[in-house]
Design a protein around this motif. Structure first.
Motif, PDB file in Angstrom:
ATOM      1  N   LEU A   1      -9.421   3.327  -3.310  1.00  0.00           N
ATOM      2  CA  LEU A   1      -7.971   3.401  -2.548  1.00  0.00           C
ATOM      3  C   LEU A   1      -7.249   2.331  -3.508  1.00  0.00           C
ATOM      4  O   LEU A   1      -5.951   2.870  -3.615  1.00  0.00           O
ATOM      5  CB  LEU A   1      -8.253   2.822  -1.009  1.00  0.00           C
TER       6      LEU A   1
ATOM      7  N   ALA B   1       2.334   3.288  -3.787  1.00  0.00           N
ATOM      8  CA  ALA B   1       1.857   4.876  -3.830  1.00  0.00           C
ATOM      9  C   ALA B   1       3.226   5.778  -4.074  1.00  0.00           C
ATOM     10  O   ALA B   1       3.145   6.662  -5.008  1.00  0.00           O
ATOM     11  CB  ALA B   1       1.176   4.989  -2.680  1.00  0.00           C
TER      12      ALA B   1
ATOM     13  N   ASN C   1      -0.823   4.525   1.989  1.00  0.00           N
ATOM     14  CA  ASN C   1      -1.144   5.305   0.878  1.00  0.00           C
ATOM     15  C   ASN C   1      -0.756   6.885   1.061  1.00  0.00           C
ATOM     16  O   ASN C   1       0.142   7.368   0.029  1.00  0.00           O
ATOM     17  CB  ASN C   1      -2.571   5.277   0.190  1.00  0.00           C
TER      18      ASN C   1
ATOM     19  N   LYS D   1       2.416   9.190  -0.491  1.00  0.00           N
ATOM     20  CA  LYS D   1       2.409  10.536  -1.306  1.00  0.00           C
ATOM     21  C   LYS D   1       3.245  11.542  -0.593  1.00  0.00           C
ATOM     22  O   LYS D   1       4.086  12.429  -1.202  1.00  0.00           O
ATOM     23  CB  LYS D   1       1.117  10.921  -1.338  1.00  0.00           C
TER      24      LYS D   1
ATOM     25  N   MET E   1       0.913  -1.242   0.074  1.00  0.00           N
ATOM     26  CA  MET E   1      -0.060   0.174   0.016  1.00  0.00           C
ATOM     27  C   MET E   1       0.814   1.351   0.126  1.00  0.00           C
ATOM     28  O   MET E   1       0.539   2.107  -0.751  1.00  0.00           O
ATOM     29  CB  MET E   1      -1.045   0.090   1.244  1.00  0.00           C
ATOM     30  N   SER E   2       2.159   1.018   0.673  1.00  0.00           N
ATOM     31  CA  SER E   2       2.740   2.533   0.579  1.00  0.00           C
ATOM     32  C   SER E   2       3.857   2.595  -0.186  1.00  0.00           C
ATOM     33  O   SER E   2       3.886   3.524  -0.972  1.00  0.00           O
ATOM     34  CB  SER E   2       3.415   2.551   2.038  1.00  0.00           C
TER      35      SER E   2
ATOM     36  N   HIS F   1      -4.784   2.695   4.267  1.00  0.00           N
ATOM     37  CA  HIS F   1      -5.292   4.016   3.878  1.00  0.00           C
ATOM     38  C   HIS F   1      -3.982   5.200   4.093  1.00  0.00           C
ATOM     39  O   HIS F   1      -3.566   5.831   3.500  1.00  0.00           O
ATOM     40  CB  HIS F   1      -6.480   4.467   4.321  1.00  0.00           C
TER      41      HIS F   1
ATOM     42  N   THR G   1      -4.026   3.629  -5.713  1.00  0.00           N
ATOM     43  CA  THR G   1      -2.386   2.965  -5.373  1.00  0.00           C
ATOM     44  C   THR G   1      -1.982   2.273  -6.454  1.00  0.00           C
ATOM     45  O   THR G   1      -0.734   2.350  -6.604  1.00  0.00           O
ATOM     46  CB  THR G   1      -2.628   2.216  -4.176  1.00  0.00           C
TER      47      THR G   1
END
Ligand SMILES: Cc1cc2nc3c(=O)[nH]c(=O)nc-3n(C[C@H](O)[C@H](O)[C@H](O)COP(=O)(O)OP(=O)(O)OC[C@H]3O[C@@H](n4cnc5c(N)ncnc54)[C@H](O)[C@@H]3O)c2cc1C
Length: 453
Positions: free
Chosen positions: A447, A57, A357, A361, A53-54, A354, A451
């Motif tokens: 989401l 992103a 993500n 950014k 997820m991270s 979430h 991503t």
């Protein structure tokens, strides 16, 4: 919060990056693929470890905001990503694992991310390179670590393989999720599931309570007379207390048996027997109590992966085995050329997809600024949401907005929930509804699309 604004807030609004392209149209859940700018004048070589997820992103936004001069190499151990979010509904047969798979195709073909399908086994900060498990090294100007978490053994266990074959934690979606589903299907009606919750901080604060609800709902309909017994290491339900208390004591009365303040002292995986002590408000109420489970689901204590430990990036406080960072840039406090995002980092924000993500950014924006000699943005805001299925058709949610607050004296700056946002507390849905369930599907699609595409 207005639903349209909330879903749109996933894109750029929260980072104060107005004017830069975002990849999401406010009125639709169809991704808009903005082109990577060719000439921003910014150059650099960034390696990202972990495409969850991270990591996905940060890779995407480094290209989108940095342009083609910023080379991004994403090193990911798996061929595709399986989402943890919504994986509890695989346990009840509402989703398949395959429906939670996301590829890296768009990151590569549209954003020009270079992808390496390999596991990173070492970090050499002095040489500015990472080593791959199969051999070879990759050099970097800046390194972003986004590898998620490692899971501890429960007391009494001797090998992580016990999670793979006997007592799945399923706290990383994949084969263990399917194993847990199969075990639930195979258990005789009238017998019990035992689920254990570790002390916070752990991945996804409402996640274990969500799992209790969806399993209880499924047991009610499929295994008459069965119960789910919950041994929580925390003194109480740690989030959405009203919603979960109501679910446990009213909706699932007689099905959920919730026991707070429990510390597991032994897990016998082969026989699915768990031994524990319990104390409430410091008063012992059970000592060496034993439970026999038909299905045993221990959610273990968690820590940043060994890779970060070996690189000396973890906090010296053993109760916080994660990597301290500057939350304006996610630079490690140990090595400023290494950034740590997602569950592996130590911040005041929850360990959630979430938030991962949003951290991706924030980190991408910071790296673009650092590569071009511009100051970091000090107005960083992140938001977090967790939707929680309570039954097969209803859900609740929990949301919080975090803003950077500079430190005083030697204390570092930190992210706090905005005071004007519900008196500095997360906001929770007032009850489980089918409208929330519909919003949950839309939020999840948004989401994940945002991503990975
Ligand atoms: C049941 C459940 C429900 C959840 N529900 C929600 C929810 O409703 N909302 C929410 O926001 N969050 C939710 N979460 C939490 C969320 O899934 C995690 O917080 C999030 O995935 C963390 O993102 P990450 O990028 O840190 O790690 P991950 O998403 O786990 O990604 C890490 C990636 O790094 C790769 N990797 C690891 N080590 C290496 C290495 N050495 N070399 C190469 N690659 C490597 C892994 O293969 C993986 O793909 C839930 C979690 C669970 C378990």
């Amino acid at each position: 919060m207005d639903r349209r604004k909330f879903l749109a807030s996933l894109s750029v609004g929260s980072l104060g990056l107005a004017g830069l392209p975002n990849a999401w149209a406010e009125d639709s859940i169809t991704p808009v693929l903005f082109p990577v700018p060719a000439n921003t004048g910014i150059t650099g070589n960034v390696v990202v470890v972990g495409g969850g997820m991270s990591g996905a992103a940060v890779a995407k936004y480094l290209r989108l905001w940095g342009g083609t001069g910023v080379a991004v190499t994403l090193v990911e151990a798996s061929p595709a990503y399986t989402s943890n979010i919504m994986s509890n509904t695989v346990l009840t047969g509402q989703r398949t694992l395959a429906s939670l798979n996301y590829t890296y195709d768009t990151l590569v073909s549209h954003y020009g991310v270079r992808r390496v399908n390999a596991k990173v086994s070492g970090i050499n900060g002095a040489a500015k390179s990472v080593t791959l498990e199969g051999g070879g090294t990759i050099g970097y100007d800046r390194l972003v670590l986004a590898p998620g978490l490692d899971f501890d053994l429960m007391p009494g266990m001797s090998s992580l393989a016990e999670y793979e074959t006997l007592v799945p934690h399923a706290w990383k979606a994949g084969p263990q999720t399917q194993l847990l589903r199969n075990q639930l299907l195979a258990m005789p009606a009238g017998q019990n599931v035992v689920l254990t919750i570790p002390k916070a901080p752990y991945r996804c604060p409402p996640g274990p309570y969500e799992r209790v609800c969806v399993i209880a709902d499924w047991l009610k309909r499929n295994k008459a007379g069965s119960r789910i017994i919950v041994l929580d290491a925390n003194a109480d339900i740690i989030v959405e207390k009203e919603n979960f208390s109501h679910a446990f004591t009213a909706l699932y009365a007689g099905v959920v048996d919730y026991r707070p303040g429990c510390s597991v002292t032994h897990v016998d995986s082969a026989n699915r027997v768990v031994t524990y002590d319990q104390s409430i408000n410091g008063v012992p109420v059970a000592s060496h109590a034993q439970l026999q489970a038909a299905v045993l689901n221990p959610i273990p204590p968690q820590r940043a992966p060994q890779l970060l430990k070996h690189a000396g990036l973890l906090s010296v406080d053993p109760s916080k085995p994660f990597a301290p960072v500057n939350v304006l840039s996610y630079q490690s406090t140990v090595d400023p050329l290494i950034h740590v995002i997602g569950d592996a980092s130590l911040t005041t924000q929850p360990k959630a997809g979430h938030i991962g993500n949003q951290q991706g950014k924030t980190c991408a924006d910071a790296i673009v600024r650092l590569l071009s000699g511009r100051p970091l943005n000090t107005q960083v805001v992140t938001n977090s949401a967790c939707y929680t299925p309570i039954t097969a058709t209803t859900a609740t949610w929990l949301s919080a907005l975090y803003q950077y607050v500079p430190g005083t004296g030697s204390a570092p700056g930190t992210m706090v929930i905005l005071p004007q946002h519900n008196n500095g507390k997360p906001i929770a849905a007032s009850s489980a509804t089918s409208d929330n369930y519909q919003d949950m599907q839309r939020w999840f699609t948004t989401l994940m699309g945002e991503t990975f595409s």
